[in-house]
Design a protein around this motif. Structure first.
Motif, mmCIF file in Angstrom:
data_model
loop_
_atom_site.group_PDB
_atom_site.id
_atom_site.type_symbol
_atom_site.label_atom_id
_atom_site.label_comp_id
_atom_site.label_asym_id
_atom_site.label_seq_id
_atom_site.Cartn_x
_atom_site.Cartn_y
_atom_site.Cartn_z
ATOM 1 N N MET A 99 0.700 -1.349 0.558
ATOM 2 C CA MET A 99 -0.045 -0.051 0.194
ATOM 3 C C MET A 99 0.687 1.303 0.161
ATOM 4 S SD MET A 99 -3.442 -0.273 -0.256
ATOM 5 C CE MET A 99 -3.766 1.554 0.336
ATOM 6 N N LYS A 100 1.844 1.274 0.751
ATOM 7 C CA LYS A 100 2.605 2.403 0.934
ATOM 8 C C LYS A 100 3.071 2.618 -1.217
ATOM 9 C CE LYS A 100 6.979 3.833 3.776
ATOM 10 N NZ LYS A 100 7.599 4.263 4.723
ATOM 11 N N LYS A 101 3.977 1.630 -1.169
ATOM 12 C CA LYS A 101 4.293 2.106 -2.257
ATOM 13 C C LYS A 101 3.223 2.212 -3.535
ATOM 14 C CE LYS A 101 8.225 -0.455 -5.127
ATOM 15 N NZ LYS A 101 8.906 -1.410 -5.302
ATOM 16 N N VAL A 107 -5.604 3.436 -5.224
ATOM 17 C CA VAL A 107 -7.242 4.411 -5.053
ATOM 18 C C VAL A 107 -7.966 5.077 -6.499
ATOM 19 C CG1 VAL A 107 -7.839 6.489 -3.788
ATOM 20 C CG2 VAL A 107 -6.417 4.815 -2.574
ATOM 21 N N LEU A 108 -6.761 5.354 -7.214
ATOM 22 C CA LEU A 108 -7.085 5.718 -9.071
ATOM 23 C C LEU A 108 -8.290 4.694 -9.487
ATOM 24 C CD1 LEU A 108 -4.169 8.168 -10.031
ATOM 25 C CD2 LEU A 108 -6.957 8.549 -9.786
ATOM 26 N N LEU A 109 -7.054 2.908 -9.292
ATOM 27 C CA LEU A 109 -7.505 2.068 -9.882
ATOM 28 C C LEU A 109 -9.252 1.818 -9.178
ATOM 29 C CD1 LEU A 109 -7.427 -0.073 -12.496
ATOM 30 C CD2 LEU A 109 -6.569 -0.994 -10.799
ATOM 31 N N ASN A 376 -4.764 -19.354 -8.574
ATOM 32 C CA ASN A 376 -4.334 -20.614 -8.982
ATOM 33 C C ASN A 376 -3.483 -20.238 -10.181
ATOM 34 O OD1 ASN A 376 -5.821 -22.237 -7.362
ATOM 35 N ND2 ASN A 376 -7.699 -22.013 -7.532
ATOM 36 N N VAL A 377 -4.344 -19.382 -10.987
ATOM 37 C CA VAL A 377 -3.899 -19.248 -11.768
ATOM 38 C C VAL A 377 -2.015 -18.557 -11.955
ATOM 39 C CG1 VAL A 377 -4.173 -17.423 -14.297
ATOM 40 C CG2 VAL A 377 -5.702 -18.287 -13.923
ATOM 41 N N ALA A 378 -2.046 -17.662 -10.826
ATOM 42 C CA ALA A 378 -0.459 -17.056 -11.445
ATOM 43 C C ALA A 378 0.260 -18.120 -10.037
ATOM 44 C CB ALA A 378 -0.973 -15.690 -10.235
ATOM 45 N N GLY A 379 -0.365 -19.008 -9.876
ATOM 46 C CA GLY A 379 0.721 -19.778 -8.816
ATOM 47 C C GLY A 379 1.130 -18.689 -8.138
ATOM 48 N N THR A 380 0.337 -17.750 -7.120
ATOM 49 C CA THR A 380 0.763 -17.403 -6.030
ATOM 50 C C THR A 380 -0.116 -16.791 -5.039
ATOM 51 O OG1 THR A 380 2.622 -15.615 -4.880
ATOM 52 C CG2 THR A 380 2.054 -15.900 -6.942
ATOM 53 N N GLU A 381 0.040 -16.733 -4.051
ATOM 54 C CA GLU A 381 -1.003 -16.036 -2.601
ATOM 55 C C GLU A 381 -0.570 -14.161 -2.805
ATOM 56 O OE1 GLU A 381 -1.664 -18.881 -0.137
ATOM 57 O OE2 GLU A 381 -3.026 -19.912 -0.513
ATOM 58 N N ASP A 382 0.024 -14.066 -3.138
ATOM 59 C CA ASP A 382 1.168 -13.009 -3.202
ATOM 60 C C ASP A 382 -0.015 -11.903 -4.592
ATOM 61 O OD1 ASP A 382 3.003 -13.485 -1.501
ATOM 62 O OD2 ASP A 382 4.334 -13.119 -3.156
ATOM 63 N N ILE A 383 -1.040 -12.874 -4.864
ATOM 64 C CA ILE A 383 -2.168 -11.427 -5.509
ATOM 65 C C ILE A 383 -2.900 -11.608 -4.511
ATOM 66 C CG2 ILE A 383 -3.667 -13.483 -5.913
ATOM 67 C CD1 ILE A 383 -2.349 -11.053 -8.626
ATOM 68 N N ALA A 384 -3.228 -12.113 -3.417
ATOM 69 C CA ALA A 384 -3.966 -11.448 -3.187
ATOM 70 C C ALA A 384 -3.739 -10.406 -2.168
ATOM 71 C CB ALA A 384 -4.570 -12.381 -1.166
ATOM 72 N N ALA A 385 -2.243 -9.125 -1.774
ATOM 73 C CA ALA A 385 -2.054 -8.056 -1.594
ATOM 74 C C ALA A 385 -2.774 -6.699 -2.081
ATOM 75 C CB ALA A 385 -1.160 -7.914 -1.352
ATOM 76 N N ALA A 386 -3.136 -7.282 -3.459
ATOM 77 C CA ALA A 386 -3.605 -6.600 -4.691
ATOM 78 C C ALA A 386 -5.127 -5.893 -4.630
ATOM 79 C CB ALA A 386 -2.722 -6.616 -5.599
ATOM 80 N N TYR A 387 -5.535 -7.314 -3.962
ATOM 81 C CA TYR A 387 -7.070 -7.560 -4.355
ATOM 82 C C TYR A 387 -7.635 -6.817 -2.990
ATOM 83 C CZ TYR A 387 -11.313 -10.117 -2.552
ATOM 84 O OH TYR A 387 -12.901 -10.375 -1.942
ATOM 85 N N ALA A 388 -6.539 -7.195 -1.749
ATOM 86 C CA ALA A 388 -6.901 -6.142 -0.596
ATOM 87 C C ALA A 388 -6.942 -5.126 -0.261
ATOM 88 C CB ALA A 388 -6.522 -6.667 0.527
ATOM 89 N N ALA A 389 -5.688 -3.555 -1.297
ATOM 90 C CA ALA A 389 -6.154 -3.481 -1.435
ATOM 91 C C ALA A 389 -6.635 -2.069 -1.529
ATOM 92 C CB ALA A 389 -4.570 -2.824 -1.679
ATOM 93 N N THR A 390 -7.007 -3.309 -3.530
ATOM 94 C CA THR A 390 -8.372 -2.260 -4.044
ATOM 95 C C THR A 390 -9.719 -2.282 -3.038
ATOM 96 O OG1 THR A 390 -7.090 -2.677 -5.668
ATOM 97 C CG2 THR A 390 -9.051 -1.698 -6.228
#
Length: 409
Positions: A99-101, A107-109, A376-390
């Motif tokens: 979020m900091k970065k 917010v815009l998206l 599942n498509v990405a093969g990583t759960e790090d994707i959840a951070a972008a979801y949680a931020a938006t």
């Protein structure tokens, strides 16, 4: 109710549980079917649940003596709680550095996606009027219901029902149900098709995602932590309890007291926010507040399955009766247009990497099922951070836009 020719007598609740797991088995089997690399995944459960609702809802309701709607709502909400709390814990270690970065981008998206959906809804209202609809209030109620369903947003749906005239509350519900179907499936397919169309190298995209989210997760406490239980069920439950309380807090938007419009994070937003905080800090003093990875993965998948089952059966019950092709087309427009605009805005203006882009799209569309598919498509759960931020930005914006549509039209 007797199963297998009267061999096994079952009560209403037992029959409901039987149905839930039958839907899960068939739904997961359907989700495994792949056509040119694209599959429904867990959303296959939603399709089977929808069909079950269309065909067997009345039988189920007879066994539960009219309490089916409430029982399904309990299943749906339990699933949603399990899913979003798991996502919060998974995203927590990287969430705040991410979020900091990327705060301005998220917010815009989130804002762009919801505004695009709102403009699409306004356009559908004007099209409906030009096609001869004379009851403008009824048309607006229907389209706002479609808008909330296209974005699978329960808060927007609840807010719209509370704002329209009482005689049009059911119309909002009908619109929500019609658009919800493509609102689920459309985003699930979108996050699978885009990487294939772009012929993305997932290993490279995962590396870009790690860099974009601020590198590795926050370094954990090195001292010995006390585990309240082996899997971390206790801290998970604590985060859920606090999240439900946070979600119940109502913030006035218009008017005074009980007569005005209010906004709340709801149980979904409250549990997500609380789990993010728990996941970020990982401990309270010397007590470990981070569930095990395996527990979070099980809760995430179980929650998604229960959520889609409850929502699908309920939606299927009234789908055929209330379905209208034009309204379905409106729902498709309100789902597809925001995704496309949001994707290109994130890619060419915000310069987000592919997985950060798609993760943000799932959050901006407030799409719980699509996040499960994208992981599942990405093969990583790090994707959840972008979801949680938006997601929080979109959650607030979709409620405000739905209110604005009712006031404007």
């Amino acid at each position: 109710m007797n199963l297998f020719g009267g061999v096994i007598p079952v009560t209403g609740i037992s029959f409901l549980m039987f149905c839930v797991f039958v839907i899960a088995v068939i739904g997961y089997a359907l989700g495994r079917i792949t056509m040119k690399g694209v599959s429904l995944g867990t959303a296959g459960v939603f399709i089977i649940a929808l069909l079950f609702g269309c065909l067997f809802y009345q039988n189920l309701d007879a066994e539960l003596t009219g309490y089916t709607k409430n029982a399904l709502k309990i299943i749906e909400n339990m699933g949603l709680i399990l899913f979003v709390t798991s996502v919060g814990f998974i995203a927590g270690p990287k969430f705040f550095s991410n979020m900091k970065k990327n705060f301005k981008s998220y917010v815009l998206l989130g804002f762009i996606i919801i505004v695009a959906g709102g403009l699409a809804a306004a356009g559908c209202i004007l099209i409906g009027r030009s096609l001869g609809e004379t009851n403008y209030d009824k048309l607006t109620a229907m389209v706002v219901g479609l808008f909330s369903g296209a974005l699978t947003s329960t808060p927007a749906f609840s807010s719209a029902k509370a704002t329209v005239e009482p005689i049009y509350e059911d119309i909002v519900s009908v619109g929500y149900g019609i658009a919800y179907i493509f609102g689920v499936i459309g985003v699930v397919l979108f996050v699978q098709l885009i990487p294939r169309l772009l012929k993305a190298n997932m290993q490279e995209e995962r590396e870009k995602l790690t860099q974009a989210s601020g590198g590795t997760a926050k370094e954990k406490y090195n001292g010995k932590l006390i585990d309240l239980d082996e899997f971390g069920f206790a801290p998970f439950a604590l985060a859920t309890v606090i999240g439900i309380i946070v979600g119940m807090v109502k913030i006035p938007l218009t008017g005074n007291g009980l007569n005005g419009t209010t906004f709340s994070l709801t149980t979904t937003g409250g549990c997500l926010l609380t789990a993010l905080v728990f996941g970020h800090f990982g401990r309270i003093g010397s007590v470990n507040t981070m569930p095990s990875d395996r527990a979070l993965k099980v809760f995430r998948e179980l929650g998604l399955m229960l959520f889609l089952t409850g929502a699908g059966v309920s939606g299927g019950a009234s789908f055929i009766e209330n379905f209208h092709l034009m309204y379905f087309v409106y729902g498709v427009i309100m789902t597809t247009l925001p995704m496309i605009i949001g994707f290109f805005f994130a890619k060419y203006v915000l310069k987000l990497s592919l997985l950060n882009n798609l993760g943000s799209i799932t959050g901006g569309m407030t799409s719980t099922p699509a996040l499960g598919t994208l992981i599942n498509v990405a093969g990583t759960e790090d994707i959840a951070a972008a979801y949680a931020a938006t997601y929080p930005i979109a959650l607030i914006a979709v409620v405000v836009v739905s209110q604005f549509l009712i006031i404007l039209f």
